[in-house]
Design a protein around this motif. Structure first.
Motif, PDB file in Angstrom:
ATOM      1  N   GLY A   1       0.812  -1.199   0.000  1.00  0.00           N
ATOM      2  CA  GLY A   1       0.000   0.000   0.000  1.00  0.00           C
ATOM      3  C   GLY A   1       0.849   1.254   0.000  1.00  0.00           C
ATOM      4  N   ASN A   2       2.163   1.093   0.225  1.00  0.00           N
ATOM      5  CA  ASN A   2       3.112   2.206   0.266  1.00  0.00           C
ATOM      6  C   ASN A   2       4.228   1.933  -0.738  1.00  0.00           C
ATOM      7  N   TYR A   3       4.299   2.731  -1.785  1.00  0.00           N
ATOM      8  CA  TYR A   3       5.270   2.446  -2.845  1.00  0.00           C
ATOM      9  C   TYR A   3       6.704   2.680  -2.384  1.00  0.00           C
ATOM     10  N   GLU A   4       6.921   3.616  -1.454  1.00  0.00           N
ATOM     11  CA  GLU A   4       8.276   3.838  -0.969  1.00  0.00           C
ATOM     12  C   GLU A   4       8.781   2.642  -0.180  1.00  0.00           C
TER      13      GLU A   4
ATOM     14  N   ARG B   1       9.918  10.928  -8.627  1.00  0.00           N
ATOM     15  CA  ARG B   1      11.012  11.460  -7.809  1.00  0.00           C
ATOM     16  C   ARG B   1      11.502  10.417  -6.805  1.00  0.00           C
ATOM     17  N   ALA B   2      10.560   9.753  -6.146  1.00  0.00           N
ATOM     18  CA  ALA B   2      10.939   8.753  -5.147  1.00  0.00           C
ATOM     19  C   ALA B   2      11.751   7.623  -5.777  1.00  0.00           C
ATOM     20  N   ALA B   3      11.364   7.205  -6.974  1.00  0.00           N
ATOM     21  CA  ALA B   3      12.086   6.125  -7.645  1.00  0.00           C
ATOM     22  C   ALA B   3      13.451   6.600  -8.141  1.00  0.00           C
ATOM     23  N   ILE B   4      13.478   7.749  -8.795  1.00  0.00           N
ATOM     24  CA  ILE B   4      14.726   8.249  -9.375  1.00  0.00           C
ATOM     25  C   ILE B   4      15.765   8.515  -8.298  1.00  0.00           C
ATOM     26  N   GLU B   5      15.341   9.104  -7.187  1.00  0.00           N
ATOM     27  CA  GLU B   5      16.293   9.400  -6.110  1.00  0.00           C
ATOM     28  C   GLU B   5      16.869   8.148  -5.477  1.00  0.00           C
ATOM     29  N   ARG B   6      16.232   7.012  -5.721  1.00  0.00           N
ATOM     30  CA  ARG B   6      16.773   5.725  -5.264  1.00  0.00           C
ATOM     31  C   ARG B   6      17.568   5.016  -6.362  1.00  0.00           C
ATOM     32  N   GLY B   7      17.792   5.712  -7.474  1.00  0.00           N
ATOM     33  CA  GLY B   7      18.576   5.145  -8.555  1.00  0.00           C
ATOM     34  C   GLY B   7      17.833   4.144  -9.414  1.00  0.00           C
ATOM     35  N   VAL B   8      16.504   4.198  -9.397  1.00  0.00           N
ATOM     36  CA  VAL B   8      15.684   3.254 -10.148  1.00  0.00           C
ATOM     37  C   VAL B   8      15.338   3.859 -11.512  1.00  0.00           C
TER      38      VAL B   8
END
Length: 407
Positions: free
Chosen positions: A51-54, A79-86
């Motif tokens: 339920g939480n994508y992060e 943003r959340a994905a990119i900042e994790r290098g995804v």
């Protein structure tokens, strides 16, 4: 490689299904604001639903992710994905606004990840074959393109109207076929079912090379129609998106031109129905995304392609609101990258990844200033020069270079 999906409504569920079918990747998780939906899809695919994508990104650590959430959420989730290098494939349109799209590009460049946009019709076998035959000159000079995308109203879509949700498909394909910038647009819209947004549009676009394009799109037709008609000197191509068929209606006067270069006439010739090997466009799209990430190549559909489609869609909306044609000027810093490489010898090329920057190569000082404005906004560092050959240090894989580089 490990893949995940954020947003598992209708489209996102299909992304999850395709990832689970590809040999090149392993689906490791799905996430949705509706946790029960995520768990249902996850159970079906044999992965955990979140339920939480992060939390999913942190626990599963995917290499790449598809984002299929409502358009207004694209930037926040990307943003959340990119900042994790995804590496990210975001469903079209790229973002809710051009500014948000530019921010996504800036982030992707900063973190060195691939950013591509889900313009799925680029991967339709009928469109691929149409593009190949047009490039081979089989139609001669193109006169007109007419796109029809009609169907019933989808109650699930509440945040945008048909221009942003559907017209971006056809605007992207038409631009890919025409390979020229639009000069002016005009649109008429109406609202018959949707509570807040337009559910029908008739649009007209004129391109710099003389091609005229018409788009007819609505959510008011009781059956789905997806068709693209391209008319030129040697006849007419008709491409069916749903049937994946391509037909050529030949013009018997193909060798007749007057002294001014115009046709001597048009008459009915043979009809050729080309044999096309059918495939699932979504599977081809995701396979191409995985291939680009694995091999460090530019994606087939770049972030700038997504920006161009969104920019044109915005101008169609503006035209409908003003009830007048819109002339398109160049130099908007949010779409400068597209303008620079798409318009003839005006090219956008990125430098080597160890010292990322944007090279601009063109003769117009106004465009130099426009591109430099990207840097002023805290975006990509710009090294602009006028004239001379483009840089020889290659094209990065960030989705900022011409999509032709991946063809």
């Amino acid at each position: 490689m490990r893949a995940a999906v954020i947003g598992v409504g209708s489209m996102g569920t299909n992304h999850a299904r395709v990832y689970s079918e590809l040999n090149e990747v392993k689906l490791v998780g799905v996430a949705d604001a509706n946790r029960e939906q995520a768990e249902r899809v996850g159970l079906r695919m044999g992965v955990k639903g979140y339920g939480n994508y992060e939390a999913m990104l942190d626990e599963q650590r995917p290499n790449l992710v598809s984002i299929a959430v409502p358009t207004r959420e694209h930037l926040r989730v990307a943003r959340a994905a990119i900042e994790r290098g995804v590496h990210v494939l975001v469903e079209k349109p790229i973002a809710a606004t051009l500014d948000e799209g530019l921010e996504m590009i800036r982030l992707a460049q900063m973190y060195g990840v691939t950013l591509t946009v889900g313009h799925i019709e680029r991967f339709n076998p009928a469109i691929i074959e149409l593009k190949r035959r047009l490039d081979a000159g089989e139609l001669g000079r193109i006169f007109e393109i007419h796109a029809r995308r009609l169907g019933p109203f989808p109650p699930r879509i509440q945040d945008v109207g048909v221009i942003i949700d559907l017209a971006t498909h056809d605007l992207d394909v038409i631009h890919k076929l025409v390979e020229a910038p639009a000069q002016r647009v005009y649109a008429e819209t109406d609202r018959r079912i949707h509570v807040t947004h337009e559910d029908m549009v008739m649009g007209l676009l004129k391109f710099a090379n003389g091609v005229l394009a018409v788009i007819n799109i609505n959510w008011l037709t009781p059956t789905k129609i997806r068709e693209l008609i391209v008319t030129g000197e040697r006849g007419m191509f008709v491409a069916g998106y749903l049937t994946q068929e391509l037909r050529h209606y030949q013009n018997l006067h193909i060798n007749g031109l007057n002294s001014a270069g115009g046709l001597l006439g048009v008459s009915e010739g043979d009809m050729i129905n080309y044999r096309i090997e059918r495939s699932e466009p979504l599977k081809e799209e995701l396979r191409a995304f995985v291939h680009a990430v694995r091999h460090g190549l530019p994606p087939r559909v770049t972030a700038w392609d997504g920006m161009a489609a969104l920019a044109l869609a915005g101008k169609l909306l503006e035209s409908s609101q003003l009830q007048q044609p819109i002339w398109l000027g160049q130099g908007d810093p949010r779409t400068a990258g597209y303008d620079l490489w798409k318009n003839g010898d005006q090219r956008l090329m990125t430098g080597d990844q160890s010292a990322p920057h944007v090279w601009t190569h063109y003769a117009d000082p106004a465009l130099v200033r426009a591109a430099a404005a990207i840097e002023a906004r805290g975006g990509l560092p710009v090294m602009a020069k006028q004239g001379g050959p483009p840089p020889a240090n290659g094209i990065a894989r960030l989705g900022l270079a011409p999509s032709a580089a991946a063809d």
